[in-house]
Design a protein around this motif. Structure first.
Motif, PDB file in Angstrom:
ATOM      1  N   LYS A 212       4.158   4.176   5.452  1.00 20.37           N
ATOM      2  CA  LYS A 212       2.920   3.988   4.693  1.00 20.37           C
ATOM      3  C   LYS A 212       3.154   4.012   3.188  1.00 20.37           C
ATOM      4  O   LYS A 212       2.635   3.145   2.464  1.00 20.37           O
ATOM      5  CB  LYS A 212       1.892   5.039   5.104  1.00 20.37           C
ATOM      6  N   PRO A 213       3.904   4.976   2.641  1.00 14.82           N
ATOM      7  CA  PRO A 213       4.179   4.921   1.202  1.00 14.82           C
ATOM      8  C   PRO A 213       4.902   3.651   0.769  1.00 14.82           C
ATOM      9  O   PRO A 213       4.634   3.118  -0.312  1.00 14.82           O
ATOM     10  CB  PRO A 213       5.036   6.171   0.965  1.00 14.82           C
ATOM     11  N   THR A 216       2.373   0.990   0.285  1.00 19.08           N
ATOM     12  CA  THR A 216       1.647   1.156  -0.974  1.00 19.08           C
ATOM     13  C   THR A 216       2.492   0.679  -2.144  1.00 19.08           C
ATOM     14  O   THR A 216       2.004  -0.006  -3.051  1.00 19.08           O
ATOM     15  CB  THR A 216       1.247   2.630  -1.163  1.00 19.08           C
ATOM     16  N   GLY A 304       3.345  10.216  -0.839  1.00 16.22           N
ATOM     17  CA  GLY A 304       2.422   9.173  -0.408  1.00 16.22           C
ATOM     18  C   GLY A 304       1.162   9.178  -1.250  1.00 16.22           C
ATOM     19  O   GLY A 304       0.663   8.126  -1.670  1.00 16.22           O
ATOM     20  N   ALA A 305       0.625  10.388  -1.509  1.00 13.94           N
ATOM     21  CA  ALA A 305      -0.566  10.506  -2.342  1.00 13.94           C
ATOM     22  C   ALA A 305      -0.282  10.077  -3.776  1.00 13.94           C
ATOM     23  O   ALA A 305      -1.147   9.505  -4.448  1.00 13.94           O
ATOM     24  CB  ALA A 305      -1.082  11.943  -2.311  1.00 13.94           C
ATOM     25  N   GLU A 308      -0.508   6.371  -3.845  1.00 17.17           N
ATOM     26  CA  GLU A 308      -1.906   5.957  -3.741  1.00 17.17           C
ATOM     27  C   GLU A 308      -2.636   6.174  -5.061  1.00 17.17           C
ATOM     28  O   GLU A 308      -3.459   5.343  -5.477  1.00 17.17           O
ATOM     29  CB  GLU A 308      -2.585   6.733  -2.610  1.00 17.17           C
ATOM     30  N   ALA A 311      -1.665   3.394  -7.328  1.00 16.34           N
ATOM     31  CA  ALA A 311      -2.372   2.169  -6.963  1.00 16.34           C
ATOM     32  C   ALA A 311      -3.828   2.222  -7.417  1.00 16.34           C
ATOM     33  O   ALA A 311      -4.365   1.237  -7.956  1.00 16.34           O
ATOM     34  CB  ALA A 311      -2.278   1.943  -5.457  1.00 16.34           C
ATOM     35  N   ASP A 312      -4.479   3.363  -7.217  1.00 17.30           N
ATOM     36  CA  ASP A 312      -5.879   3.510  -7.659  1.00 17.30           C
ATOM     37  C   ASP A 312      -5.987   3.324  -9.167  1.00 17.30           C
ATOM     38  O   ASP A 312      -6.909   2.667  -9.661  1.00 17.30           O
ATOM     39  CB  ASP A 312      -6.412   4.883  -7.259  1.00 17.30           C
ATOM     40  N   PRO A 318      -6.413  -0.585  -0.919  1.00 16.10           N
ATOM     41  CA  PRO A 318      -5.538  -0.389   0.248  1.00 16.10           C
ATOM     42  C   PRO A 318      -5.342  -1.635   1.091  1.00 16.10           C
ATOM     43  O   PRO A 318      -4.437  -1.678   1.927  1.00 16.10           O
ATOM     44  CB  PRO A 318      -6.262   0.708   1.044  1.00 16.10           C
TER      45      PRO A 318
END
Length: 517
Positions: A212-213, A216, A304-305, A308, A311-312, A318
């Motif tokens: 998942k990371p 992203t 991972g956060a 994110e 990206a935000d 997403p």
């Protein structure tokens, strides 16, 4: 109950249900306690390097620590090389190291040593139980530190702390502190850098290389035109359908060339990439001197956060598109003829099963595998992390226990394999589903390359004696059979394909000695 029972109970209530062990006299009360706890799986290693390397491999795949059981300072010392690799991988491991009874230490018995001094260089946390009453606290602290600090914890258990009586207690899982927040300034600087139009690279390591990371990171890279590279990490998600992450090359010349154009680097889990060694006339760091380096997140963060949040900050949702690796495994040409690193890597890649775990201690014999990996069936890649050779066979052993439903394919150099070949015995005993491919070139080929790297282009008898393994040649098939693992030898690519595809179809350990030029 005694202190050893309490130790086992604390481990089990916190989900630590595998113990890799090579015990001695001072640990017999703990062995007896383990015998009373059928929920704990005990795995014997015939050397401590197997024990610590297997604990590393297990944690990389299970995403939780195993315990190790080691005998006093010398037992710990025997396992330190692979604890160094675990420390560099930031793998959670909880060592239990027995010691003499506290009142016996004053007599300086033959096995007495400075266990704390041995443990500290390879551990994120070191603690000693002051007595049976202190075992619960010490075990809980060590476990929590292995998770929160992402690394090796070493708990020293004196024999009288193990055999001393304690009262039963109601136990519950330890509360693990939340990861620290990102520095706002680092996040703002990363967003601004990626918006600036400068040539940017995102450097990933650790848990940022999970599936998942990586996705992203791929979305960020596609949106802003950045490249994504990785430094050596515990576990990387690779293969078709995933975003492309290019490993920073091992050779310093190739690393410098790959990174030469970047003006800003965003590090997430990774730090500034450096060369493994110093070489005369060559730099120690591989990014251009003018490249700005921004450390967005370290191993202690939720990586991972962190991606994110980046990206935000860039306004990338997403569902934003990213370039997925195309599946090209079936397009790989069937190799023929001589066994070489290139033909071997083509054969291994062409038949790699889906969801495999690839152990990589092939070193100089890796051939084209890294270039082929993005187009193969999705798989996890577990490399040697700290450069301390002798981890491949133990790493495969632990990974097979941590993910028992997945096929393990271990690419193993012959010289480094001899450090811990005892792990094959554990694979046989535990009936682990591991295919070990020994790249048998009868040399420390990586050291031959390093001689050239430091400017020595020719050498004589003494140097050759330290770099060659052909007098006498190793017989890996006999070694494997002697340790209970079926095996076969290949001298052509056709023989290798027959053995390899057969081993993939069956369950249990199998070793292939691939005699390469």
């Amino acid at each position: 109950m005694n202190g050893a029972d309490m130790l086992c109970d604390v481990l089990l209530v916190n989900g630590v249900d595998v113990c890799f062990a090579n015990p001695g006299t001072s640990e017999m009360h703990f062995v007896a306690a383990l015998d009373r706890k059928p929920a704990m799986r005990c795995v014997l290693g015939l050397s401590e390097g197997v024990v610590t390397g297997a604990a590393d491999g297990y944690a990389r795949m299970a995403d939780k620590p195993a315990a190790t059981l080691l005998h006093l300072g010398p037992g710990l010392a025997n396992g330190l090389a692979n604890l160094h690799n675990a420390r560099r991988a930031r793998t959670p491991v909880l060592n239990v190291v027995g010691d003499h009874a506290s009142y016996h230490l004053q007599y300086d018995a033959p096995l007495t040593s400075d266990i704390e001094g041995l443990a500290r260089p390879m551990s994120q946390w070191v603690g000693r139980a002051a007595g049976a009453h202190d075992v619960r606290r010490c075990t809980e602290e060590g476990f929590a530190a292995s998770i929160a600090r992402r690394g090796v914890s070493t708990m020293i258990l004196p024999a009288d702390a193990a055999w001393g009586e304690v009262s039963p207690e109601t136990l519950s899982p330890v509360a693990i502190p939340a990861p620290p927040a990102l520095e706002p300034g680092a996040l703002e600087a990363s967003v601004a850098a990626l918006r600036s139009g400068r040539r940017a690279v995102i450097l990933l390591a650790g848990r940022a290389l999970s599936e998942k990371p990586i996705e992203t990171a791929g979305r960020i890279a596609a949106a802003v035109g950045a490249a994504v590279f990785s430094t050596t990490s515990a576990r990387s998600a690779r293969g078709a359908g995933r975003a492309l992450v290019r490993p920073v090359p091992y050779k310093i010349e190739l690393a410098i060339e790959a990174l030469k154009d970047f003006e800003v680097a965003i590090c997430i889990g990774a730090s500034r990439p450096v060369s493994f060694f110093a070489y005369p006339g060559k730099p120690s760091t591989t990014l251009p001197p003018s490249c700005e380096v921004i450390q967005l997140a370290g191993h202690e963060h939720d990586l991972g956060a962190a991606l994110e949040a980046l990206a935000d900050g860039l306004g990338i949702g997403p569902d934003a598109a990213f370039a997925r690796n195309a599946f090209r495994q079936n397009d790989i040409q069937v190799p023929t003829g001589t066994l070489t690193p290139d033909t071997l890597s083509l054969a291994i890649a062409r038949h790699l099963p889906e969801n495999a775990i690839v152990i990589d201690e092939a070193l100089t014999s890796i051939g084209q595998y890294n270039a082929l990996a993005p187009g193969l069936n999705p798989h996890d890649h577990l490399p040697i992390t700290g450069g301390s050779i002798g981890i491949g066979i133990p790493l495969a052993t632990g990974a097979a226990i941590g993910a028992p439903d997945r096929k393990v394919v271990a690419m193993q150099a012959d010289g480094s394999g001899m450090y811990t070949l005892q792990g094959l015995w554990t694979q046989a005993r535990e009936e682990l589903d591991v295919v070990t491919i020994v790249f048998a070139n009868s040399a420390y080929r990586i050291l031959q390359g390093e001689m050239t790297g430091v400017g020595v282009n020719s050498y004589g008898v003494n140097a050759r004696k330290m770099l060659d393994l052909d007098q006498p040649k190793l017989d890996w098939c006999s070694l494997a059979r002697g340790l209970g693992v079926e095996s076969g030898r290949a001298t052509t690519i056709e023989e290798f394909l027959r053995l390899y595809t057969g081993a993939l179809r069956r369950k249990g350990p199998f070793l292939i000695e691939a005699v390469i030029d």
